[in-house]
Scaffold this active site. Structure first.
Site, PDB file in Angstrom:
ATOM      1  N   GLU A 198      -7.488   6.574 -12.738  1.00 52.98           N
ATOM      2  CA  GLU A 198      -7.316   5.928 -11.500  1.00 52.98           C
ATOM      3  C   GLU A 198      -6.930   7.148 -10.368  1.00 52.98           C
ATOM      4  OE1 GLU A 198      -4.150   3.119 -11.243  1.00 52.98           O
ATOM      5  OE2 GLU A 198      -4.974   2.449  -9.443  1.00 52.98           O
ATOM      6  N   TYR A 214     -10.926  -1.162 -22.683  1.00 51.98           N
ATOM      7  CA  TYR A 214      -9.783  -1.486 -23.456  1.00 51.98           C
ATOM      8  C   TYR A 214     -10.481  -2.191 -24.737  1.00 51.98           C
ATOM      9  CZ  TYR A 214      -8.044  -0.815 -18.773  1.00 51.98           C
ATOM     10  OH  TYR A 214      -7.840  -0.366 -17.426  1.00 51.98           O
ATOM     11  N   HIS A 230      -8.176  -1.456  -5.380  1.00 53.03           N
ATOM     12  CA  HIS A 230      -7.759  -2.131  -3.969  1.00 53.03           C
ATOM     13  C   HIS A 230      -7.281  -1.461  -3.130  1.00 53.03           C
ATOM     14  CE1 HIS A 230      -3.970  -0.486  -6.054  1.00 53.03           C
ATOM     15  NE2 HIS A 230      -4.478  -0.743  -7.152  1.00 53.03           N
ATOM     16  N   ASP A 275       0.101   5.003 -16.219  1.00 58.76           N
ATOM     17  CA  ASP A 275      -0.309   4.577 -14.798  1.00 58.76           C
ATOM     18  C   ASP A 275       0.954   4.509 -14.025  1.00 58.76           C
ATOM     19  OD1 ASP A 275      -0.853   3.090 -12.581  1.00 58.76           O
ATOM     20  OD2 ASP A 275      -1.854   1.410 -13.859  1.00 58.76           O
ATOM     21  N   HIS A 304      -0.827  -4.915 -18.500  1.00 65.44           N
ATOM     22  CA  HIS A 304       0.373  -4.498 -17.689  1.00 65.44           C
ATOM     23  C   HIS A 304       1.802  -4.254 -18.474  1.00 65.44           C
ATOM     24  CE1 HIS A 304      -1.142  -6.934 -13.802  1.00 65.44           C
ATOM     25  NE2 HIS A 304      -1.690  -5.644 -13.994  1.00 65.44           N
ATOM     26  N   HIS A 333     -10.777  -6.279 -15.463  1.00 66.38           N
ATOM     27  CA  HIS A 333     -10.150  -6.165 -14.169  1.00 66.38           C
ATOM     28  C   HIS A 333     -11.305  -5.614 -13.364  1.00 66.38           C
ATOM     29  CE1 HIS A 333      -9.191  -1.596 -14.340  1.00 66.38           C
ATOM     30  NE2 HIS A 333      -8.839  -1.854 -15.599  1.00 66.38           N
ATOM     31  N   GLU A 335     -10.241   2.832 -10.153  1.00 61.31           N
ATOM     32  CA  GLU A 335      -9.550   2.800 -11.434  1.00 61.31           C
ATOM     33  C   GLU A 335     -10.312   2.026 -12.345  1.00 61.31           C
ATOM     34  OE1 GLU A 335      -6.214   0.176 -11.483  1.00 61.31           O
ATOM     35  OE2 GLU A 335      -6.312   0.137  -9.164  1.00 61.31           O
ATOM     36  N   ASP A 376      28.171  -8.857  -8.455  1.00 58.69           N
ATOM     37  CA  ASP A 376      28.139  -8.136  -6.940  1.00 58.69           C
ATOM     38  C   ASP A 376      26.725  -7.177  -7.013  1.00 58.69           C
ATOM     39  OD1 ASP A 376      30.133  -9.385  -6.428  1.00 58.69           O
ATOM     40  OD2 ASP A 376      31.853  -7.711  -6.818  1.00 58.69           O
ATOM     41  N   ARG A 427      -7.919   4.539 -19.040  1.00 61.07           N
ATOM     42  CA  ARG A 427      -8.246   3.926 -17.497  1.00 61.07           C
ATOM     43  C   ARG A 427      -8.026   5.576 -16.709  1.00 61.07           C
ATOM     44  NH1 ARG A 427      -5.260  -0.169 -17.094  1.00 61.07           N
ATOM     45  NH2 ARG A 427      -3.396   0.682 -16.105  1.00 61.07           N
ATOM     46  N   HIS A 464      -0.513  -2.496  -3.597  1.00 61.83           N
ATOM     47  CA  HIS A 464      -1.709  -3.593  -3.424  1.00 61.83           C
ATOM     48  C   HIS A 464      -1.775  -3.810  -2.002  1.00 61.83           C
ATOM     49  CE1 HIS A 464      -2.399  -4.602  -7.838  1.00 61.83           C
ATOM     50  NE2 HIS A 464      -2.358  -3.291  -7.731  1.00 61.83           N
ATOM     51  N   ASP A 516      -0.873   5.548  -6.333  1.00 59.40           N
ATOM     52  CA  ASP A 516      -1.186   4.846  -7.581  1.00 59.40           C
ATOM     53  C   ASP A 516      -2.305   5.630  -8.504  1.00 59.40           C
ATOM     54  OD1 ASP A 516      -1.685   2.731  -9.500  1.00 59.40           O
ATOM     55  OD2 ASP A 516      -2.542   1.398  -8.122  1.00 59.40           O
TER      56      ASP A 516
END
Ligand code: GLY
Ligand code: MN
Ligand code: MN
Length: 452
Positions: free
Chosen positions: A414, A395, A360, A266, A249, A356, A391, A45, A412, A367, A277
């Site tokens: 950003e 790595y 964006h 992030d 990710h 990457h 960003e 439910d 990173r 995004h 972001d």
């Protein structure tokens, strides 16, 4: 701190109304059918937290499920119709208040409102007379069937002098171009999301110390977002200690933060469905090692070079190219890449450390929508009111073919950048990112529990 404005949305008909007018104008004699998002079942439910469809929200400010907006600007009687749930005192005891059909025209500025159950019956009449139907097929099977059935019914009127749609158009062609260019009220919401993100990231920096779990940092950040008036996160937070930061990710967030490692966070708050972001990377102990610092400084230089390109008239990929060039030059100076810069870029050899792109569009969706090209392989140009993330990152995976001292470093940085007629405006720029500022704030707060 100002209070959340979500509840006020029902009264804020002006910006949504004027967006709707602009969209209706672009429709001409077409008709648009824009549905709310569906519920998503989690199990038994229980449902996932409801999140309104962004196009529907953009045109209405309405956050309830089971609703459809129909815009038929040439329909003199009913140019804008909202179908929605009826008031139901019994159901509202269980699942919360509803605006209801009677109040909807006053609150949302539509000419008519009807119970959602009447959509199949009323839709054919709203389609008749419009040569073009704007509807996004393939998102919601049930709604697809309702719309197709209505089109068939509209066709049956042809022999009686009616006209059915002859062309079918993706509404995003118009709507997503509108959403790409943010109005002042949208930018105001994005500033509020940015302010909440700042509160969260700064609290996380203050709380950081060896031994803390990644998920604890996640909870601290997200608590501060809510306390600052955000209703949600804009996407699942990434809290990645040490080499977890080299997993792009990573968001399991189940490891412990270790002395000597960096932590990459992030995470962005969402205010009234507008996203922020943000990524920051800082040392768990409060001090960068020389290698961490070298990588960090390089990523920061690449970000500064990228932000400089967010200016009217510059192609929207220019900031990616600027960041790639800065990163490539720096990687070569550090001895992590070798060869001629142009050749490394041409062959994309930098991608083993930077796989990457540099950002964006961002808005109601993290995004966000909007075309990046104006013709094949030709990027469009920035215009004031567009907001992008910048960003860059580096790595160095634990198994990378580099000296050991570089292994496992992931960084990173950003921010969310508004293109203006003048200088690029960094909406999230007051969140610490200079090395000195980070070293000063990290670990400076008290924790409610001791870390052993
Ligand atoms: N947090 C998602 C992204 O940076 O694109
Ligand atoms: Mn991000
Ligand atoms: Mn991003």
């Amino acid at each position: 701190m100002t209070q959340p404005v979500a509840r006020e949305l029902y009264r804020m008909t002006t910006p949504y109304g004027s967006r709707r007018d602009a969209f209706a104008h672009a429709l001409g004699d077409g008709v648009a059918v824009i549905p709310a998002a569906r519920h998503a079942s989690r199990n038994a439910d229980t449902e996932y937290e409801y999140r309104q469809n962004s196009d529907f929200y953009y045109l209405t400010g309405f956050t309830e499920p089971e609703a459809v907006l129909v815009l038929a600007p040439r329909n003199e009687k009913e140019p804008s119709v909202l179908f929605l749930r009826e008031r139901d005192p019994e159901a509202e005891i269980w699942t919360g208040r509803r605006v209801g059909v009677e109040a909807a025209p006053g609150q949302f500025g539509v000419t008519a409102a009807y119970p959602i159950a009447e959509l199949p019956k009323r839709l054919p009449d709203l389609l008749v007379g419009s040569p073009a139907l704007y509807y996004g097929l393939g998102v919601n099977d049930e709604m697809d069937r309702t719309v197709i059935t209505a089109v068939k019914a509209a066709r049956h009127t042809v022999r009686r002098g009616g006209t059915a749609p002859r062309s079918y158009v993706e509404p995003g062609n118009i709507l997503h171009e509108m959403r790409l260019h943010k109005s002042d009220d949208e930018i105001a919401l994005m500033r509020r999301a940015a302010a909440a993100s700042r509160a969260g990231h700064e609290a996380a920096m203050r709380a950081t110390r060896p031994g803390l779990w990644e998920y604890e940092l996640e909870a601290i950040i997200e608590y501060e977002y809510r306390a600052a008036g955000a209703q949600d996160v804009a996407y699942p937070s990434i809290v990645a200690g040490g080499s977890n930061a080299t997993i792009l990710h990573y968001n399991t967030n189940r490891d412990r933060l270790r002395d000597g490692d960096l932590v990459l966070v992030d995470s962005g708050a969402e205010v009234d469905l507008y996203a922020s972001d943000v990524t920051r990377t800082w040392p768990v102990s409060g001090r960068f090692t020389p290698e961490q610092r070298a990588i960090y400084d390089l990523v920061l230089r690449a970000q500064v070079a990228g932000i400089e390109e967010v200016r009217p008239g510059r192609p929207v990929d220019a900031y990616h190219r600027a960041a790639v060039r800065t990163l490539t030059e720096g990687l070569r100076d550090l001895g992590l890449l070798s060869g001629a810069i142009d050749e490394i870029i041409e062959k994309e050899e930098y991608s083993k450390f930077y796989p990457h792109r540099t950002g964006h569009y961002i808005g109601i969706d993290v995004h966000d929508v909007g075309r990046y090209t104006e013709a094949e392989k030709t990027f469009r140009k920035f215009e004031p009111g567009m907001v992008v993330t910048v960003e860059p990152g580096l790595y160095v995976r634990p198994d990378a073919d580099v000296p050991d001292r570089w292994k496992g470093i992931g960084v990173r940085i950003e921010d969310d950048i508004l293109c203006t007629a003048g200088e690029p405006e960094n909406l999230t720029g007051d969140i610490p990112k200079d090395v000195d500022a980070l070293e000063a704030i990290v670990g400076s707060g008290v924790l409610v529990r001791s870390v052993t």
